[in-house]
Every structure is written in structure tokens, then in C-alpha cells.
Design an enzyme around this catalytic site. Structure first.
Site, PDB file in Angstrom:
ATOM      1  N   ARG A  39       0.799  -1.221   0.000  1.00 53.38           N
ATOM      2  CA  ARG A  39       0.000   0.000   0.000  1.00 53.38           C
ATOM      3  C   ARG A  39       0.830   1.269   0.000  1.00 53.38           C
ATOM      4  O   ARG A  39       0.320   2.347  -0.288  1.00 53.38           O
ATOM      5  CB  ARG A  39      -0.940   0.010   1.207  1.00 53.38           C
ATOM      6  CG  ARG A  39      -0.248   0.143   2.537  1.00 53.38           C
ATOM      7  CD  ARG A  39      -1.224   0.108   3.688  1.00 53.38           C
ATOM      8  NE  ARG A  39      -0.552   0.264   4.974  1.00 53.38           N
ATOM      9  CZ  ARG A  39      -1.168   0.183   6.143  1.00 53.38           C
ATOM     10  NH1 ARG A  39      -2.473  -0.073   6.179  1.00 53.38           N
ATOM     11  NH2 ARG A  39      -0.501   0.343   7.263  1.00 53.38           N
ATOM     12  N   LEU A  42       7.594  -0.271  -1.351  1.00 56.47           N
ATOM     13  CA  LEU A  42       8.259  -1.572  -1.372  1.00 56.47           C
ATOM     14  C   LEU A  42       9.495  -1.514  -0.479  1.00 56.47           C
ATOM     15  O   LEU A  42      10.231  -0.535  -0.461  1.00 56.47           O
ATOM     16  CB  LEU A  42       8.664  -1.935  -2.801  1.00 56.47           C
ATOM     17  CG  LEU A  42       7.516  -2.276  -3.751  1.00 56.47           C
ATOM     18  CD1 LEU A  42       8.030  -2.427  -5.171  1.00 56.47           C
ATOM     19  CD2 LEU A  42       6.799  -3.553  -3.298  1.00 56.47           C
ATOM     20  N   GLY A  44       9.062  -1.911   2.764  1.00 56.34           N
ATOM     21  CA  GLY A  44       8.441  -1.789   4.062  1.00 56.34           C
ATOM     22  C   GLY A  44       9.103  -0.769   4.970  1.00 56.34           C
ATOM     23  O   GLY A  44       9.919   0.050   4.555  1.00 56.34           O
ATOM     24  N   CYS A  46      11.292  -1.271   7.335  1.00 62.89           N
ATOM     25  CA  CYS A  46      12.726  -1.489   7.533  1.00 62.89           C
ATOM     26  C   CYS A  46      13.566  -0.710   6.531  1.00 62.89           C
ATOM     27  O   CYS A  46      14.461   0.043   6.908  1.00 62.89           O
ATOM     28  CB  CYS A  46      13.044  -2.976   7.434  1.00 62.89           C
ATOM     29  SG  CYS A  46      14.804  -3.346   7.559  1.00 62.89           S
ATOM     30  N   GLY A 187      14.830   0.806  24.485  1.00 63.15           N
ATOM     31  CA  GLY A 187      15.125  -0.357  23.663  1.00 63.15           C
ATOM     32  C   GLY A 187      16.028   0.047  22.507  1.00 63.15           C
ATOM     33  O   GLY A 187      16.625   1.130  22.509  1.00 63.15           O
ATOM     34  N   GLY A 190      14.973   3.453  20.712  1.00 67.16           N
ATOM     35  CA  GLY A 190      15.220   4.603  21.562  1.00 67.16           C
ATOM     36  C   GLY A 190      16.694   4.924  21.696  1.00 67.16           C
ATOM     37  O   GLY A 190      17.104   6.093  21.597  1.00 67.16           O
ATOM     38  N   GLU A 192      19.206   4.056  19.671  1.00 62.52           N
ATOM     39  CA  GLU A 192      19.840   4.461  18.415  1.00 62.52           C
ATOM     40  C   GLU A 192      19.575   5.939  18.123  1.00 62.52           C
ATOM     41  O   GLU A 192      20.502   6.674  17.750  1.00 62.52           O
ATOM     42  CB  GLU A 192      19.342   3.568  17.273  1.00 62.52           C
ATOM     43  CG  GLU A 192      19.905   2.157  17.347  1.00 62.52           C
ATOM     44  CD  GLU A 192      19.480   1.263  16.207  1.00 62.52           C
ATOM     45  OE1 GLU A 192      19.888   0.096  16.200  1.00 62.52           O
ATOM     46  OE2 GLU A 192      18.732   1.732  15.308  1.00 62.52           O
ATOM     47  N   ALA A 274       9.252   5.658  21.859  1.00 60.95           N
ATOM     48  CA  ALA A 274       9.770   4.404  21.302  1.00 60.95           C
ATOM     49  C   ALA A 274       9.509   3.288  22.300  1.00 60.95           C
ATOM     50  O   ALA A 274      10.427   2.737  22.913  1.00 60.95           O
ATOM     51  CB  ALA A 274      11.267   4.536  21.007  1.00 60.95           C
ATOM     52  N   HIS A 455      44.353 -12.914  12.177  1.00 63.55           N
ATOM     53  CA  HIS A 455      45.016 -11.877  12.994  1.00 63.55           C
ATOM     54  C   HIS A 455      45.575 -10.798  12.079  1.00 63.55           C
ATOM     55  O   HIS A 455      46.128 -11.113  11.029  1.00 63.55           O
ATOM     56  CB  HIS A 455      46.158 -12.507  13.794  1.00 63.55           C
ATOM     57  CG  HIS A 455      46.970 -11.501  14.565  1.00 63.55           C
ATOM     58  ND1 HIS A 455      46.537 -10.949  15.744  1.00 63.55           N
ATOM     59  CD2 HIS A 455      48.180 -10.940  14.297  1.00 63.55           C
ATOM     60  CE1 HIS A 455      47.450 -10.101  16.188  1.00 63.55           C
ATOM     61  NE2 HIS A 455      48.460 -10.075  15.319  1.00 63.55           N
TER      62      HIS A 455
END
Length: 476
Positions: A39, A42, A44, A46, A187, A190, A192, A274, A455
Site C-alpha cells: 500500500r 516496497l 516496508g 525497515c 530499547g 530509543g 539508536e 519508542a 590476525h
């Protein structure tokens, strides 16, 4: 309104976020006729308003921090000047680029994309409504997957207004850097945003109802993150709940009450709420089917199946952990089940082999985890071995001037099973996958101890943490 003729598919997916679009791509690979309904954008939340744009902002904050500290490396640089508008625009550009990439992948895969809102119209049928005046489209599919995601949870005392009271979306589209910011919730989201805005010079106060920040994480990591962020100027009030709030033309005024009953008055130019997410289950037509909604989330069992035959739910709309990679993993499993790729195999067999889900927080300092916390492990297992290695003993961390942090690993003393791992420090979000692979392969301490780590790298601290759990650490 006119109604178009019905289009037939094998799978129809509602929601184009990390669960939905990945499921669509996998379905196409499996030669299923696939439709995807989205809707808005694309990728979403994230890609457009979450994971990706926040990482762009945090990268800018990291750059500012490195410039400020460059003198320690013998580099003389003038104090960085913050162009807030360009920082925000760069974040949006990154999201827009990836949004176009998702659209290209779906087109290349032959997935039919419908723009609009979908509603169930009975078994195997969807109606897709577009903008005003556009004809509704009818979609039929033997299997329908709901991947509608989640949205920010509001507080009755501080409803979002997009101006003074922000959701994460508002924080990602701000036009000016506020002088002060009140963050409700400590959390991942918040912390970040607190880290980003504080680095750019904003006065930040974080309020958390739980006794500590990152309340679902390992306690030692939580304590370390709090102390480090306090050194960066962030103020924390834990064990404190929002009692009241008043939004004026110029400020947000709030009163929080501590667990001890103390009332604390706060004032900030903006407030970011948040406090979690709530599933997008409204207006889907679920009231006409047997799918169960519990506390705003769709109940889904094996392979994402709901109580309604042929109807599946995956990703954030089914509940925590609400993580993009978990959503994508569920989307692939659901579609492979529909394609009978795992026919004859019980879902328990696959679930037992499925890796635990890593969680990452990209504030400064970064933290990452997988599996059980130390407290959870000790509660569930009679005997555990815990190894903890400080990054001060890691050559690469010292060389790059970022030796603050540690890596902790937790094992079953009886079997050597890796029960959990918790990391805090530079780029640990890029390291935790090593423990995810180990858990997926059911590796024990024996295999991890015998593994050769390159290393000099930060990853050597992962090895040393395992060695420490068995009394074999070499560099501390």
C-alpha cells in the site's frame, strides 16, 4: 467504483516489507505464480523508515565522532560543522535507492505487484483498493500470506503529532536539529536515536520503565552501554514511568514517576516515543475468517499457518522478536512449505536446526546478542561456563583506538552447547553472525576452540571469549 476482472495466482502476499518481498522472490524461484500487494513503499518500514535510514544517520554520527577524536591519532582536523539537512537527505537517498532495487528485483523475478490496500473477501480471494477513483482489483490465490508488519505504539499521554511528539518516522524526517529531545523507551530504537541526536549536539534524556536500558538483553551489556552513553552526554532515568505530559507550542513538558515514588519534571523541545510496536491487523477482513488475533497480533503456527486453511501470517504482524531478518527467514520457510519443498519432514525437525535469532543495536557503542542471556542460561541449566574477554586485550581494537567493550560467551558445562553470546564494542553487529553459524551447525566449544581466527581482527576476541569460558584465554 468499477471492479476489474479477477486475476489468478498460486500465492498472493500482502505487504512488501522484508517478510513479504523476500517471500515473493523465493516463491518466484520456486515457479509459483506470485502476486504482491503493497500500500505504500516496497521494502516496508525497515528499508524506508527503519533499519536502513537509521544506519545511514548513525554512520554520519560515527563520522562526526571520529573527526572529533582524530587528534588522538595525530590528525589535526577542525571541529566538524553539522549540516543537518544534508545528513537527513543522505539517509532518505539511501532508502530511495534500495526501494528502487526491490522494485527491480520483483520485476525481474516476474512477481506481479499491486499498489493498494488488500482486504480478504473469502477463501483465497483478495480485493485490492488503490487511490480514489481507481477500480478495485480482484486477486485469487490458493495461498494468501499476510506480511503487513507493525507500527509504533502510541502512549495515551503523548500521542504522535509529527511536530512535538515523534514516532521513529518523524525522527527520520526532521528538518531541524532540536536543542533537546526526550526519548521514552530505552530499547534498540530509543537508544539508536538517542545516540544519533546526542552526537550531533542535542541534549537527550532517555526514560525507561524497566530497571535498566536494553531490558531484554544481557545485564552486563546493558550496564556497559548505559555508562558509555552517559559519557557521551545522554541522561538516563530508568525505573521511571511517564505520569503526565503537556505539549505546548514550544516544548513538551512531562512528569515521570520513579519506582521509589519520586516525581521528576522534564522539559524538551521534542519527544520521541519508542515504547514498542503494534501489529497492522486492521482492515484486512480477518473478522470474516478463523484466523485468531491476540493483543493486536495474528497467531501463526508451523510455517506461518493460521487457523484459516490457506491463510498464513509472517513477520512482525505475528509478534516478537520484530526483526527484519527473522521476518525474511519466516517468509522463505512459509513459501517453501507451500511449494512442498519440505514435504514429509516435520516442522519440529527444521525448527530444531534453525539458528537462534541475532539481535543488533547500532547505537554508540554497538551491541549484539544471540541466544540466552547469562541470567536465562543459569535459570535453565544446572551448570554453565561463562567466558568474557575485554577488547582491551585485542590487538586490532587497540590499534584502531576502540578498545572499550567485551565479548561474553555462555556454554552448557554438560554438553558444550553454545547457549548464548553477547558482544558490545566497535562493529560487533558484524561479528555476531559467527556465533549464529556456530549455533546453526550445533558446534560445541571444541569446534570453536579449534577454529582458526585471522590476525589482527576484532574477531579474535570471539575466540578468546570461548577460550576464557574454559580457563584457556591467552591474552588476559
Amino acid at each position: 467504483m468499477q471492479t476489474a476482472s479477477r486475476q489468478e495466482f498460486d500465492v498472493a502476499i500482502v505487504g512488501g516489507g522484508p517478510a513479504g518481498y523476500v517471500a515473493a522472490l523465493r516463491a518466484s524461484q520456486l515457479k509459483l505464480r506470485t502476486a504482491l500487494v503493497e500500500r505504500e513503499h516496497l521494502g516496508g518500514v525497515c528499508l524506508n523508515w527503519g533499519c536502513i535510514p537509521t544506519k545511514a544517520l548513525l554512520h554520519s554520527a560515527d563520522t562526526v565522532r571520529r573527526i572529533r577524536q582524530a587528534h588522538a591519532e595525530g590528525i589535526v582536523a577542525e571541529s566538524p560543522q553539522i549540516d543537518f539537512a544534508r545528513i537527513m537527505q543522505r539517509s532518505r537517498t539511501a532508502s530511495q535507492r534500495l526501494n528502487r532495487g526491490v522494485a527491480h528485483l520483483l520485476k525481474k523475478a516476474g512477481v506481479k505487484v499491486f499498489s493498494g490496500s488488500a482486504r480478504l473477501q473469502g477463501k483465497g480471494r483478495l480485493e485490492v483498493s488503490g487511490a480514489d477513483g481507481q477500480a478495485a482489483q480482484q486477486v485469487a490465490a490458493a495461498h494468501i500470506i499476510l506480511a503487513t508488519g507493525a507500527r509504533p505504539r502510541e502512549l495515551p499521554a503523548l500521542p504522535f503529532d509529527g511536530e512535538r511528539v515523534w514516532s521513529y518516522r518523524d525522527a527520520l524526517s526532521a528538518t531541524q536539529l532540536p536543542a533537546s529531545l526526550l526519548v521514552i523507551g530505552a530499547g534498540a530504537i530509543g537508544l539508536e536515536f538517542a545516540s544519533f541526536y546526542a552526537t550531533l549536539g542535542c541534549s537527550v534524556t532517555v526514560v525507561e520503565a524497566a530497571p535498566r536500558v536494553l531490558p531484554s538483553g544481557d545485564e552486563e551489556v546493558s550496564d556497559f552501554v548505559r555508562q558509555a552513553m552517559e559519557q557521551d552526554g545522554v541522561r538516563f532515568l530508568t525505573g521511571a514511568r511517564l505520569a503526565s505530559a503537556d505539549v505546548t507550542a514550544g516544548h513538551v513538558q512531562a512528569v515521570v514517576e520513579s519506582d521509589a515514588g519520586q516525581a521528576i519534571a522534564l522539559q524538551a523541545e521534542r519527544a520521541l516515543v519508542a515504547v514498542g510496536l503494534v501489529g497492522n491487523t486492521e482492515h484486512l477482513g480477518l473478522e470474516h475468517c478463523r484466523a485468531v488475533i491476540n493483543h493486536g497480533l495474528i497467531e501463526a503456527g508451523d510455517w506461518g499457518a493460521t487457523q484459516e486453511p490457506g491463510l498464513y501470517a509472517i513477520g512482525d504482524v505475528t509478534g516478537p522478536p520484530m526483526l527484519a531478518h527473522k521476518a525474511s527467514h519466516e517468509g522463505i520457510a512459509c513459501v517453501e512449505h507451500i511449494a512442498r519443498l519440505h514435504a514429509g519432514r516435520p516442522p519440529q525437525a527444521l525448527r530444531a536446526r534453525a539458528p537462534a535469532i541475532p539481535a543488533c543495536v547500532y547505537s554508540h557503542p554497538q551491541s549484539a546478542s544471540i541466544g540466552l542471556t547469562e541470567a536465562q542460561a543459569r535459570a535453565a541449566h544446572p551448570d554453565v561456563k561463562v567466558g568474557k574477554f575485554p577488547l582491551q586485550g585485542n590487538g586490532k581494537a587497540v590499534a584502531i583506538g576502540e578498545a572499550a567493550g567485551f565479548i561474553k560467551t555462555i556454554f552448557s558445562a554438560a554438553s558444550g552447547e553454545l547457549l548464548g553470546a553477547h558482544l558490545v564494542g566497535p562493529e560487533v553487529t558484524e561479528l555476531v553472525h559467527g556465533y549464529a553459524v556456530a549455533q546453526s551447525l550445533e558446534a560445541t566449544e571444541a569446534e570453536l576452540i579449534e577454529t582458526v581466527f585471522p590476525h589482527p581482527t576484532l574477531s579474535e576476541a570471539m575466540h578468546e571469549s570461548v577460550l576464557a569460558a574454559y580457563g584457556r584465554a591467552l591474552h588476559m
